[in-house]
Each structure stands twice: as C-alpha cells, then as structure tokens.
Design a protein around this motif. Structure first.
Motif, PDB file in Angstrom:
ATOM      1  N   PHE A 109      13.911 -21.432 -24.583  1.00 30.12           N
ATOM      2  CA  PHE A 109      13.772 -22.192 -23.363  1.00 30.12           C
ATOM      3  C   PHE A 109      11.912 -22.225 -23.014  1.00 30.12           C
ATOM      4  CE2 PHE A 109      18.457 -21.849 -23.053  1.00 30.12           C
ATOM      5  CZ  PHE A 109      18.625 -22.150 -22.392  1.00 30.12           C
ATOM      6  N   VAL A 110      11.648 -22.815 -23.478  1.00 30.54           N
ATOM      7  CA  VAL A 110      10.296 -22.984 -23.357  1.00 30.54           C
ATOM      8  C   VAL A 110       9.902 -23.555 -21.965  1.00 30.54           C
ATOM      9  CG1 VAL A 110       9.282 -24.611 -25.113  1.00 30.54           C
ATOM     10  CG2 VAL A 110       7.671 -23.112 -24.212  1.00 30.54           C
ATOM     11  N   ALA A 111       8.979 -22.995 -21.283  1.00 29.83           N
ATOM     12  CA  ALA A 111       8.214 -24.012 -19.892  1.00 29.83           C
ATOM     13  C   ALA A 111       6.931 -24.838 -20.398  1.00 29.83           C
ATOM     14  CB  ALA A 111       8.022 -23.044 -18.808  1.00 29.83           C
ATOM     15  N   GLY A 173       4.815 -34.460 -21.133  1.00 36.28           N
ATOM     16  CA  GLY A 173       5.280 -34.611 -19.681  1.00 36.28           C
ATOM     17  C   GLY A 173       6.769 -34.620 -18.831  1.00 36.28           C
ATOM     18  N   ARG A 174       7.647 -35.139 -19.902  1.00 33.75           N
ATOM     19  CA  ARG A 174       9.004 -35.129 -20.191  1.00 33.75           C
ATOM     20  C   ARG A 174       9.902 -34.865 -19.617  1.00 33.75           C
ATOM     21  NH1 ARG A 174      13.416 -37.390 -18.795  1.00 33.75           N
ATOM     22  NH2 ARG A 174      14.206 -38.064 -19.771  1.00 33.75           N
ATOM     23  N   TYR A 175       9.844 -33.382 -19.606  1.00 30.58           N
ATOM     24  CA  TYR A 175      10.314 -32.169 -19.236  1.00 30.58           C
ATOM     25  C   TYR A 175       9.512 -31.609 -18.589  1.00 30.58           C
ATOM     26  CZ  TYR A 175      13.742 -34.731 -22.399  1.00 30.58           C
ATOM     27  OH  TYR A 175      14.325 -35.956 -22.693  1.00 30.58           O
ATOM     28  N   ASP A 176      10.225 -30.368 -17.904  1.00 28.65           N
ATOM     29  CA  ASP A 176       9.709 -29.487 -17.656  1.00 28.65           C
ATOM     30  C   ASP A 176       9.792 -28.029 -18.728  1.00 28.65           C
ATOM     31  OD1 ASP A 176       8.907 -30.578 -15.138  1.00 28.65           O
ATOM     32  OD2 ASP A 176      11.231 -30.188 -14.296  1.00 28.65           O
ATOM     33  N   LEU A 177      11.282 -27.672 -18.939  1.00 25.55           N
ATOM     34  CA  LEU A 177      12.253 -26.920 -19.531  1.00 25.55           C
ATOM     35  C   LEU A 177      12.686 -27.670 -21.407  1.00 25.55           C
ATOM     36  CD1 LEU A 177      13.859 -24.419 -18.108  1.00 25.55           C
ATOM     37  CD2 LEU A 177      11.857 -23.628 -18.178  1.00 25.55           C
ATOM     38  N   ALA A 178      12.243 -26.671 -22.137  1.00 30.12           N
ATOM     39  CA  ALA A 178      12.726 -27.896 -23.435  1.00 30.12           C
ATOM     40  C   ALA A 178      12.820 -26.467 -23.960  1.00 30.12           C
ATOM     41  CB  ALA A 178      11.385 -28.363 -24.200  1.00 30.12           C
ATOM     42  N   VAL A 179      14.411 -26.575 -25.153  1.00 30.21           N
ATOM     43  CA  VAL A 179      14.609 -25.724 -26.325  1.00 30.21           C
ATOM     44  C   VAL A 179      14.284 -25.814 -27.407  1.00 30.21           C
ATOM     45  CG1 VAL A 179      16.776 -25.464 -26.834  1.00 30.21           C
ATOM     46  CG2 VAL A 179      16.546 -25.720 -24.749  1.00 30.21           C
ATOM     47  N   LYS A 186       7.103 -19.963 -29.869  1.00 29.78           N
ATOM     48  CA  LYS A 186       6.405 -19.519 -29.805  1.00 29.78           C
ATOM     49  C   LYS A 186       4.879 -20.278 -30.801  1.00 29.78           C
ATOM     50  CE  LYS A 186       5.179 -14.564 -31.360  1.00 29.78           C
ATOM     51  NZ  LYS A 186       5.311 -13.670 -31.891  1.00 29.78           N
ATOM     52  N   THR A 187       5.581 -20.972 -31.164  1.00 29.35           N
ATOM     53  CA  THR A 187       3.645 -21.372 -31.639  1.00 29.35           C
ATOM     54  C   THR A 187       3.478 -23.201 -30.524  1.00 29.35           C
ATOM     55  OG1 THR A 187       4.844 -21.720 -34.289  1.00 29.35           O
ATOM     56  CG2 THR A 187       3.325 -22.889 -33.745  1.00 29.35           C
ATOM     57  N   VAL A 197      10.554 -18.449 -21.241  1.00 31.12           N
ATOM     58  CA  VAL A 197      11.381 -18.679 -20.141  1.00 31.12           C
ATOM     59  C   VAL A 197      12.386 -17.434 -20.854  1.00 31.12           C
ATOM     60  CG1 VAL A 197      13.005 -18.981 -18.711  1.00 31.12           C
ATOM     61  CG2 VAL A 197      10.465 -20.284 -19.016  1.00 31.12           C
ATOM     62  N   PHE A 198      13.187 -17.902 -21.883  1.00 33.25           N
ATOM     63  CA  PHE A 198      14.108 -17.292 -22.228  1.00 33.25           C
ATOM     64  C   PHE A 198      14.363 -17.410 -23.123  1.00 33.25           C
ATOM     65  CE2 PHE A 198      18.489 -16.620 -23.832  1.00 33.25           C
ATOM     66  CZ  PHE A 198      18.792 -15.919 -23.773  1.00 33.25           C
ATOM     67  N   THR A 199      14.777 -15.506 -24.600  1.00 34.15           N
ATOM     68  CA  THR A 199      14.424 -15.955 -25.912  1.00 34.15           C
ATOM     69  C   THR A 199      16.001 -15.686 -25.749  1.00 34.15           C
ATOM     70  OG1 THR A 199      12.726 -16.059 -26.351  1.00 34.15           O
ATOM     71  CG2 THR A 199      13.977 -15.332 -28.390  1.00 34.15           C
ATOM     72  N   SER A 200      16.918 -15.978 -27.026  1.00 31.77           N
ATOM     73  CA  SER A 200      18.431 -15.007 -27.191  1.00 31.77           C
ATOM     74  C   SER A 200      18.411 -14.388 -28.464  1.00 31.77           C
ATOM     75  CB  SER A 200      19.609 -16.093 -27.849  1.00 31.77           C
ATOM     76  OG  SER A 200      18.874 -16.728 -29.007  1.00 31.77           O
ATOM     77  N   THR A 201      19.706 -13.642 -28.385  1.00 30.70           N
ATOM     78  CA  THR A 201      19.691 -12.437 -29.457  1.00 30.70           C
ATOM     79  C   THR A 201      19.403 -12.669 -30.975  1.00 30.70           C
ATOM     80  OG1 THR A 201      21.155 -10.909 -27.977  1.00 30.70           O
ATOM     81  CG2 THR A 201      20.772 -11.083 -31.023  1.00 30.70           C
ATOM     82  N   PRO A 202      18.611 -13.208 -31.907  1.00 30.39           N
ATOM     83  CA  PRO A 202      18.943 -13.168 -33.391  1.00 30.39           C
ATOM     84  C   PRO A 202      19.914 -13.279 -34.274  1.00 30.39           C
ATOM     85  CG  PRO A 202      17.237 -11.805 -33.640  1.00 30.39           C
ATOM     86  CD  PRO A 202      17.994 -11.695 -31.970  1.00 30.39           C
ATOM     87  N   VAL A 203      20.518 -14.636 -34.380  1.00 29.06           N
ATOM     88  CA  VAL A 203      21.689 -15.085 -35.320  1.00 29.06           C
ATOM     89  C   VAL A 203      21.086 -15.751 -37.235  1.00 29.06           C
ATOM     90  CG1 VAL A 203      22.645 -15.383 -33.522  1.00 29.06           C
ATOM     91  CG2 VAL A 203      21.999 -16.809 -34.293  1.00 29.06           C
ATOM     92  N   PRO A 204      22.398 -15.237 -37.698  1.00 29.11           N
ATOM     93  CA  PRO A 204      21.983 -15.823 -39.184  1.00 29.11           C
ATOM     94  C   PRO A 204      22.053 -17.419 -38.882  1.00 29.11           C
ATOM     95  CG  PRO A 204      23.892 -14.042 -39.153  1.00 29.11           C
ATOM     96  CD  PRO A 204      23.706 -14.798 -37.791  1.00 29.11           C
ATOM     97  N   LEU A 205      20.755 -17.760 -40.342  1.00 26.60           N
ATOM     98  CA  LEU A 205      20.777 -19.548 -39.970  1.00 26.60           C
ATOM     99  C   LEU A 205      21.659 -19.848 -40.838  1.00 26.60           C
ATOM    100  CD1 LEU A 205      17.068 -19.507 -41.428  1.00 26.60           C
ATOM    101  CD2 LEU A 205      17.788 -20.682 -39.419  1.00 26.60           C
TER     102      LEU A 205
END
Length: 381
Positions: A109-111, A173-179, A186-187, A197-205
């Motif tokens: 989740f990125v702000a 500026g359409r959103y405050d948070l995006a997934v 990160k980029t 804001v938050f990063t989950s545990t990694p999972v296989p692609l």
C-alpha cells in the motif's frame, strides 16, 4: 493371423491410456489470449506436459481465477498453472502443488505525498486497488479484512482491471492510497515522493498443481522433473508443497484477528474450555459437520450469502440464533473452517448483536484443532 487379431486390442488399450488431461492456465492481468507470444508460451508448456506424461493435453485459458477454482471443484480440470491464490484455494479439492516459481512478489500500500494517514480505521482515504480477483487485489482485501476494516472506514474503494491504474490515479491525485506490487510501489514512491504504508510477506509469482486422482504420484514426479528443466515459461520452477501456500490462503479473504465483544481463542484454549463443559457450536455446513467435528460440538449451520468482509449485511444470511443458550450470560464458543472461513465470525457477531455476553470465537477453527493433534469425531466409513 494371431498377430493381426491382437493388434486391434493393443490399439484399443493404447487409446484408453491416451485419455486427454485438461490443463487450466489462469492468465495474469498483463497476459491476453490474443497475444501471440503468450499463446506460444503456453502451447510450449502444453507440449512439455504431453511429452512428460505420454498423454494428450487439452488446454483451457481462464481470465478469472474464480472460474478456474469452480472447475477444479467440479473435476473439470486435471492440471492448473496459475497465481498462488488459485493454487491455495484448489488444494481443498484433491489438488497437490508440485512446483512454484523461484521468483516471488509482495503487495504494498503506497501513499500519495500529501496523504499523512495510514491503513487505519476511519481514515476516510480514497483507495485504488487492482482487479478484485488478481493476486494484488486479493492480498489487499485480505490485509484490509485482517485489520478489521470495512468500506465505511474509507471514503472510496475502487478496483481496476488495469493493474497500473491505481498508481496512475495516485499520481493524478485521484487516490490517497494505492495498491501495487512491492517492486512497483517502491519505484513509484521513490520517483514521486510517496510513502510505503505496508508491505506483505512475499509469495510465489506462479505455481503448478495437479489433481491427485487423475495424476498419480509417478506421473507427478515425471512432470515435475520435466518442467523444472523446461524453458517454455521463462520461469525457474522449484519443488512445492501445500505448506508453501498456507500463508497465501490466509492472506485471501482472511477474517479479522479481533472481534469486539468476543474473546478470540486458540486451540489450546478451546481444548481447556471444552473440558470444562462449555457449549460448542459448529457453524459449517451439515455435510462438513457429519464428516468430522470437535467432540461435543452442536451443528448450527450458518447459511452465508453476504460478502466476506467486515461490513457484511446480516440480512443476506440465515442463522438460527434461537439454537443458542436461552440465558444470554451463558458462555459458548463458535468455530468453522479456519481463518478464511467467515461463518464463525459472522455468527459470533450476530450473537453479540443479539445480546449474548460471553461469546468465544475459535478463529482457527477445525483446521487448527486438527493440526494441534486434538481428537475429532469422524464419520464411520
């Protein structure tokens, strides 16, 4: 003459052995059946499987993960290649994961730069999420649910078919948070002054799973060995087991970790309370209860039609509250089929709203009870 008489029998036997297997390929959001590169890649996979097993394979593409899960449940597919949330879900239908990609991903989740809040209650953030059924969308929903958040905590939640749309909306500026994927988030944050804001545990692609009733162990071994050395998918595949996807399953549509008005208990606590004679309600469907249940449990099935989310509408569901103790001060526990089963959460919430004062929610439910090696009452064969 005898030789010619036997030949048709051999051909008949060969045709029986050559019964085609059905391969289900769940496409990624960035893949399209109209893309010749994509179709060439999966045709090569189909050929690799045919050579490994010595059987014809019929391939079926899925653009929606739920459709693949439905066909796996009905027995319409024998082999499934797809994202981890699909592989995790079909494991309950006699499917065994045999391979997973060595490459992993995570959801973030990125702000936006101007947004100072977080992923919290009553944030009233405007949130953009990739497609509802996508891996990123599913993991995002799971994180929202696990925090006990509902739609009312946000000003808006919007899902997008195009995976890049949430970050694009964040920039406008359409959103405050995006997934987005952790890599993309990160980029974006580095380039635009955003904040993770938050990063989950990694999972296989991606991963590969087989129906154990139609693909026996010897065939599974041949298939795993062949695909590990295959270059058709442009992915490095390594051995996998169901344990690799347990965490993925719990991220998707997972229930909240707390429930105001109820005490959340573990298997050890459930065992202790059961030994003291506490009433136990199993709210799974009757067939699941009949197959196996906790000793002393009473079956009161929760008929679920509402969304698997905190803000569900109880009016869509049916639950016999009159089967609960008459004295609303009497303590009792409720359970269903684990952390991704919402029936015990919903029934416990309905009981609390109905005035019962001592509700114990066994969130891990029957799977946690069994994993702890505790006794069960099983249906006699």
């Amino acid at each position: 003459m005898l030789r010619f008489a036997i030949l048709p029998l051999l051909l008949a036997a060969s045709s029986i052995q050559a019964e085609p297997l059905t391969l289900g390929v769940v496409l990624d959001q960035n893949e399209a059946m109209t893309d010749p590169i994509i179709t060439k890649r999966y045709r090569a996979l189909e050929s690799d499987i045919e050579r490994a097993l010595g059987q014809p394979v019929e391939m079926h593409y899925y653009t929606r993960g739920f459709s693949a899960i439905k066909d796996a449940k009905s027995g319409s597919v024998d082999l499934v290649f797809g994202p981890p949330q699909v592989i995790a879900n079909i494991s309950k239908f006699n499917f065994e994961p045999i391979l997973k990609s060595s490459a992993v991903t995570a959801v973030s989740f990125v702000a936006a730069p101007a947004y100072k809040g977080g992923l919290t209650a009553k944030s009233q953030a405007r949130l953009g999420i990739p497609d509802y059924e996508s891996l990123m969308g599913g993991m995002a929903r799971g994180e929202i649910n696990s925090r006990g958040l509902s739609k009312s905590d946000f000003a808006e939640i919007k899902f997008h078919r195009m995976p890049e749309a949430p970050l694009f909306g964040l920039k406008l500026g359409r959103y405050d948070l995006a997934v987005a994927s952790a890599e993309e988030a990160k980029t974006w944050a580095a380039a635009n002054g955003g904040r993770i804001v938050f990063t989950s545990t990694p999972v296989p692609l991606r991963a590969f799973s087989v129906q154990t009733e139609t693909v026996p162990p010897a065939a599974q071994q041949k298939l795993a060995a062949a695909l590990k050395n295959s270059s058709s998918l442009n992915l490095t595949l390594v051995a996998a087991t169901k344990a690799d996807f347990k965490g993925v399953a719990s991220m998707l549509n997972t229930t909240p970790t707390s429930l105001p008005g109820a005490k959340v208990i573990s298997a050890a606590e459930a065992k202790m309370l059961a030994a003291k004679g506490m009433a136990i309600y199993d709210v799974r469907v009757a067939e699941e209860f009949d197959t196996a249940h906790m000793p002393g449990a009473i079956s009161v099935p929760y008929k679920e039609a509402s969304a698997k989310e905190v803000g569900f509408d109880p009016a869509d569901d049916q639950f016999a509250l009159n089967k609960l103790p008459k004295d609303k001060n009497t303590p009792f526990m409720m359970y269903c089929d684990g952390t991704i089963c919402w029936k015990s959460y919903k029934s416990a919430l309905m009981a609390i709203q109905g005035g019962w004062k001592n509700v114990y929610w066994f969130r891990g439910g029957f799977p946690e009870w069994k994993e702890a090696g505790l006794p069960v009452v099983a249906k006699k064969e």
